[in-house]
Design a protein around this motif. Structure first.
Motif, PDB file in Angstrom:
ATOM      1  N   VAL A   1      11.581 -23.841  38.285  1.00  0.00           N
ATOM      2  CA  VAL A   1      12.344 -23.054  39.253  1.00  0.00           C
ATOM      3  C   VAL A   1      13.761 -23.627  39.353  1.00  0.00           C
TER       4      VAL A   1
ATOM      5  N   ASP B   1      32.857 -12.286  32.052  1.00  0.00           N
ATOM      6  CA  ASP B   1      32.302 -12.984  33.209  1.00  0.00           C
ATOM      7  C   ASP B   1      30.923 -12.445  33.547  1.00  0.00           C
ATOM      8  N   ILE B   2      30.159 -13.244  34.333  1.00  0.00           N
ATOM      9  CA  ILE B   2      28.884 -12.772  34.878  1.00  0.00           C
ATOM     10  C   ILE B   2      29.053 -12.715  36.380  1.00  0.00           C
ATOM     11  N   ASN B   3      29.024 -11.505  36.919  1.00  0.00           N
ATOM     12  CA  ASN B   3      29.218 -11.341  38.359  1.00  0.00           C
ATOM     13  C   ASN B   3      30.454 -12.066  38.866  1.00  0.00           C
TER      14      ASN B   3
ATOM     15  N   TYR C   1      22.337 -20.523  36.759  1.00  0.00           N
ATOM     16  CA  TYR C   1      23.064 -19.255  36.732  1.00  0.00           C
ATOM     17  C   TYR C   1      23.503 -18.907  38.148  1.00  0.00           C
TER      18      TYR C   1
ATOM     19  N   LEU D   1      16.576 -22.273  37.332  1.00  0.00           N
ATOM     20  CA  LEU D   1      17.210 -21.009  37.712  1.00  0.00           C
ATOM     21  C   LEU D   1      18.605 -21.268  38.276  1.00  0.00           C
TER      22      LEU D   1
ATOM     23  N   PHE E   1       9.156 -18.784  34.993  1.00  0.00           N
ATOM     24  CA  PHE E   1      10.494 -18.778  35.587  1.00  0.00           C
ATOM     25  C   PHE E   1      11.590 -18.707  34.532  1.00  0.00           C
TER      26      PHE E   1
ATOM     27  N   GLY F   1      20.263 -24.384  25.969  1.00  0.00           N
ATOM     28  CA  GLY F   1      20.558 -23.483  27.069  1.00  0.00           C
ATOM     29  C   GLY F   1      22.023 -23.090  27.069  1.00  0.00           C
TER      30      GLY F   1
ATOM     31  N   VAL G   1      21.975  -8.189  34.581  1.00  0.00           N
ATOM     32  CA  VAL G   1      23.344  -8.100  35.082  1.00  0.00           C
ATOM     33  C   VAL G   1      24.311  -7.798  33.937  1.00  0.00           C
TER      34      VAL G   1
ATOM     35  N   ILE H   1      22.794 -13.105  40.737  1.00  0.00           N
ATOM     36  CA  ILE H   1      22.099 -12.245  39.772  1.00  0.00           C
ATOM     37  C   ILE H   1      20.619 -12.080  40.121  1.00  0.00           C
ATOM     38  N   TYR H   2      20.123 -12.840  41.106  1.00  0.00           N
ATOM     39  CA  TYR H   2      18.689 -12.789  41.387  1.00  0.00           C
ATOM     40  C   TYR H   2      18.363 -11.829  42.517  1.00  0.00           C
TER      41      TYR H   2
ATOM     42  N   MET I   1      16.017 -16.240  23.292  1.00  0.00           N
ATOM     43  CA  MET I   1      16.807 -16.000  24.498  1.00  0.00           C
ATOM     44  C   MET I   1      17.872 -14.925  24.285  1.00  0.00           C
TER      45      MET I   1
END
Lengths: 333, 263, 261
Positions: B187, B53-55, B193, B190, C31, B40, C42, B197-198, C188
């Motif tokens: 779940v 960056d992410i958000n 992150y 999730l 998920f 991951g 994003v 972003i969701y 991914m």
């Protein structure tokens, strides 16, 4: 007040109805239908301190369910249980210190641990001090010969070894009340005898015992009181001897005479009894109610017909009686 | 209380000793768990090679999110793995003996297994947390440190509580597996992150219904000032306590439905 | 062929019997897709990364996820369990080829998995809009490469499962296998976006065949000639791994006799 008391004790299990196939499964998701099965039906039971009670009944009669209700494993649908004033399923921890439970079909030993370690974990859990623990272990060793199995891993034990270790595990904290569900199932004669001897000594020390078993020898050896359950209801509750009085009224006298005797004549002289022919003309049997006539009266009546060479009286065993109660042949209450 | 904890560790220890019998398996489990975390992380690291960056969340703050989720996973594996066997215990009627012993049933069930993969998860998760903290500009003071520790404990409690509650639903379900809990576990991933972003439905799910956002997002947000929702992070200890209490309540309710398989 | 078809049918029946468990498992995996979609949505908001825009990334991720979903739920667990428990010896005395028998079981599971995949695609298309199809020759190659994903993924699981002849638990092997596949298959993130050393490694390994290959073909990142070459590489690995697995099996069975099952 009795040590163990159950009033109107009832347990209803709900089983989902499963329709076959995909369609059935989808319908089950939307509308769930259940069948209710009453496993224990308004059972009243009172066991005094120090009593040894046998609890018997055919398979599926509700024996184990009752034991699980009394020990707090299951929560009753209706009615109540009190053990020493405590409701077992509400106050589990207080209850746990007073009771010991053994399910013969299932072990409580840790699979991966030596038996000695399993017992020591329980010692810790029950908070038993070292001295008491060692004393009890020594006693169990004398009766159950634990010594040889203490170092073995739980998963390596034979059935007989496992049962002995499980008995020790159920009793290591010196419980006041012991529930034993089939403690001799699958054991050979020698181990069974040893277990029975152990239970007798436990009883003699004043431990209250509730024993369920299909082997009625266990019961005759250990218990004086018998409770029979069938279809979730108690159909007999009393002394073992009372059971015989109530259900085993019949005696059979087997006779061999010196000369041929016409059976019709014999029957005529014994009103109220039934005469049946044997495998030779000189042998026959008389079936009679021992409260209506005595064996002496029957013998006297027969002696009038011919000389008696030999005779003996058959008395039904407790096993016969219980078997006939199960099969509905004898209606109780 | 102390006795309860000591006994818990003892019960865990017995299983740990038994499972360490197979040394090769131990290393494989630890490796497998570590690799799963690393996989991951490789993904997110590769992404950050391309974007700054992410958000608004930088590489190291996202590393903190990953670390918190991984570490909490390891805590469950190592100390509470029994929850994943609850369905099995129920299905086989193995709760019977636990119910007649003088020790809380939930604690006996939770300590009935040890997941050796926990070590891999703790190490990789811990490494990411440390690396994240070192590389993030945090204004440390004694007060910050104390609060950070409290938030960390709350976050772990939240994860354990949510997963225990979900596993305890097995008392209402049929069948011998914890599939519902398994789905919820996914779940939980999730939360690796940033919540922003969701879509709003998922924000509600992660923030309120299954408050996984308190395992990583909100506490990290408070500590790093990222995401602008720091004040919510201060609720983490409360949410943690709430989740554990809720789990205990669900478990207790469920136990009254236990039917003890077999005769 | 009959005994193998029987295994396939048995596996499909078992998937249907445990449908709630099965669907819950699929639901859980869903998920992962949500997380990937959210992150990439994003990242690719009004920009491209390495030539990938959201228009390409959406079908690419969906295909990668579908590939990850199929051949995921059945045979390897069962096989590993039977090896660990020793009941594998019963499989070995049956008059069928062990490796091919396991493959036949996989095919039964796929029937159920494809059902879920169809629903998933329908859902994604409805909620996030239609997806442009590639030209016919690429579409044909895409279909072929999706078919090849099945034996290739089977072989990964199968070889991992054989590892149980040496260990007592499958989890560790399975997680490692899945983690490696997750990174090096491009499931991914497109392999082209990985650091070059990792991308090069992935190019020399068989894992790209179970996600990256069909994904790239579908979104038209490769021309027909390159697509054909990638499909050939998939086929090449299937042959190599199929034969390699046979060799490994021979060694594995020796382990069984050593330990006496």
């Amino acid at each position: 007040m009795a040590l163990v008391e159950a009033r109107g004790l009832t347990k209803v299990f709900r089983r989902p109805d499963k329709a076959p196939g995909l369609k059935g499964a989808l319908r089950q998701l939307v509308v769930r239908r259940f069948t209710e099965k009453v496993a224990v039906d308004h059972v009243d039971l009172a066991i005094d301190a120090g009593e040894a009670v046998a609890y018997v009944g055919p398979n599926g009669a509700g024996k184990s369910t009752t034991v699980k209700l009394l020990s707090g494993i299951l929560v009753p649908t209706a009615g109540e249980v009190r053990v020493g004033g405590v409701e077992p399923h509400r106050d589990r921890i207080a209850n746990a210190h007073r009771i010991g439970v053994l399910f013969g079909q299932r072990t409580q030993l840790w699979w991966d641990l030596p038996v000695a370690d399993s017992l020591d974990v329980l010692r810790d859990m029950y908070g038993i001090d070292r001295a008491t623990y060692t004393r009890r272990l020594k006693r169990f060793d004398e009766v159950l010969e634990l010594g040889e199995i203490l170092p073995s891993l739980g998963r390596r034990l034979s059935l007989g070894q496992r049962m002995r270790a499980d008995l020790a595990a159920a009793l290591i904290h010196g419980p006041e009340v012991v529930y034993l569900d089939e403690p001799t199932i699958g054991l050979d004669i020698a181990v069974k005898d040893r277990v029975r001897g152990f239970l007798r000594s436990l009883r003699d020390e004043g431990t209250t015992i509730m024993l369920t078993s299909h082997d009625l020898r266990d019961i005759e050896d250990v218990c004086r009181r018998l409770v029979i359950i069938d279809g979730g209801r108690i159909i007999f509750d009393g002394a073992l001897t009372a059971l015989k009085d109530e259900f085993a009224r019949e005696r059979i006298l087997h006779v061999e005479t010196a000369a041929d005797v016409p059976l019709a004549a014999v029957q005529a002289s014994l009103a109220g009894a039934t005469v049946t022919a044997g495998d030779s003309p000189r042998r026959f049997s008389v079936r009679f109610n021992r409260f209506a006539m005595t064996a002496g009266q029957v013998v006297a009546a027969l002696a009038g017909h011919a000389e008696l060479v030999d005779f003996h009286v058959d008395e039904p065993s407790i096993e016969d009686v219980v078997r006939r109660v199960y099969s509905g042949e004898l209606m109780a209450r | 209380m102390l006795r309860t904890i000591r006994l818990y560790l003892r019960l865990l220890g017995t299983h740990l000793r038994a499972s360490l019998e197979y040394e090769a398996d131990f290393w494989l489990m630890a490796l497998g768990a570590a690799m799963t975390q690393v996989a991951g992380f490789v993904f997110i690291a590769a992404v950050f090679l391309r974007v700054p960056d992410i958000n608004g969340w930088t590489f190291w703050t996202v590393a903190l999110l990953f670390g918190m989720v991984g570490f909490s996973e390891g805590v469950i594996n190592l100390f509470f793995e029994g929850m994943w066997w609850l369905a099995d215990l129920k299905h086989n009627g193995e709760l019977d003996y636990l119910l007649v012993r003088p020790y809380p049933v939930a604690l006996q069930a939770l300590s009935s297994q040890v997941g050796l993969n926990g070590l891999g998860n703790l190490l990789t998760g811990g490494a990411l947390i440390v690396a994240g903290l070192v590389n993030t500009d945090i204004d440390w003071s004694p007060a910050t440190a104390v609060v950070a520790v409290l938030l960390f404990l709350g976050a772990m409690a939240a994860r354990v509580g949510i997963m225990l509650a979900c596993n305890a639903t097995t008392f209402w379900l049929e069948g011998p597996t914890s599939m519902f809990a398994f789905a919820v576990h996914q779940v939980g991933d999730l939360a690796r992150y940033p919540l922003a972003i969701y879509p709003v439905v998922l924000k509600g799910l992660l923030g309120v219904v299954l408050p996984f956002a308190f395992v990583s997002f909100f506490p990290v947000s408070w500590l790093t000032g990222e995401g602008g929702t720091g004040w919510l992070g201060l609720l983490t200890p409360l949410v943690g306590v709430y989740c554990v209490v809720l789990a205990a309540w669900v478990f207790r309710r469920g136990l009254t439905r236990y039917e003890s398989a077999g005769n | 062929m009959r005994p193998y078809l029987a295994l396939t049918r048995a596996m499909l029946r078992s998937a249907l019997r445990y449908r709630i468990t099965f669907l819950m498992g699929m639901f859980g995996m869903f998920f992962q897709l949500i997380a990937l979609f959210a992150v990439w949505r994003v990242l690719l908001d009004e920009r491209e990364i390495g030539g990938f825009g959201w228009a390409e990334m959406r079908p690419y991720l969906l295909i990668g996820f579908t590939c990850g979903m199929i051949v995921s739920s059945f045979t390897d667990w069962r096989m590993a369990y039977r090896i660990v428990e020793g009941t594998v010896s019963l499989d070995l005395v049956k008059p069928v080829d062990y490796q091919f028998a396991r493959f036949a079981e996989i095919v039964g599971g796929i029937a159920a998995e494809v059902g879920v995949a169809v629903v998933l695609w329908a859902g994604v298309l409805v909620f996030t809009g239609p997806i442009a199809l590639p030209p016919p020759e690429l579409l044909a190659l895409f279909a072929l490469s999706m078919l090849l994903v099945v034996p290739l993924k089977f072989l990964f699981s199968y070889v991992a499962g054989l590892g149980c002849f040496w260990t007592h638990h499958y989890n560790g092997i399975r997680w490692t296998q899945q983690a490696v596949v997750a990174v090096l298959s491009g499931m991914m993130i497109p392999l082209a976006l990985l650091p070059s050393w990792l991308a090069t490694t992935a190019a020399w390994l068989p894992f790209a065949g179970v996600a990256s290959t069909p994904g790239l073909i579908f979104i038209g990142r490769v021309d027909a000639a390159e697509a054909a070459r990638l499909v050939a590489v998939q086929a090449f690995w299937i042959v190599v791994l199929w034969l390699g697995a046979r060799l490994a099996f021979r060694g594995a069975v020796k382990q069984l006799t050593v330990h006496g099952g």
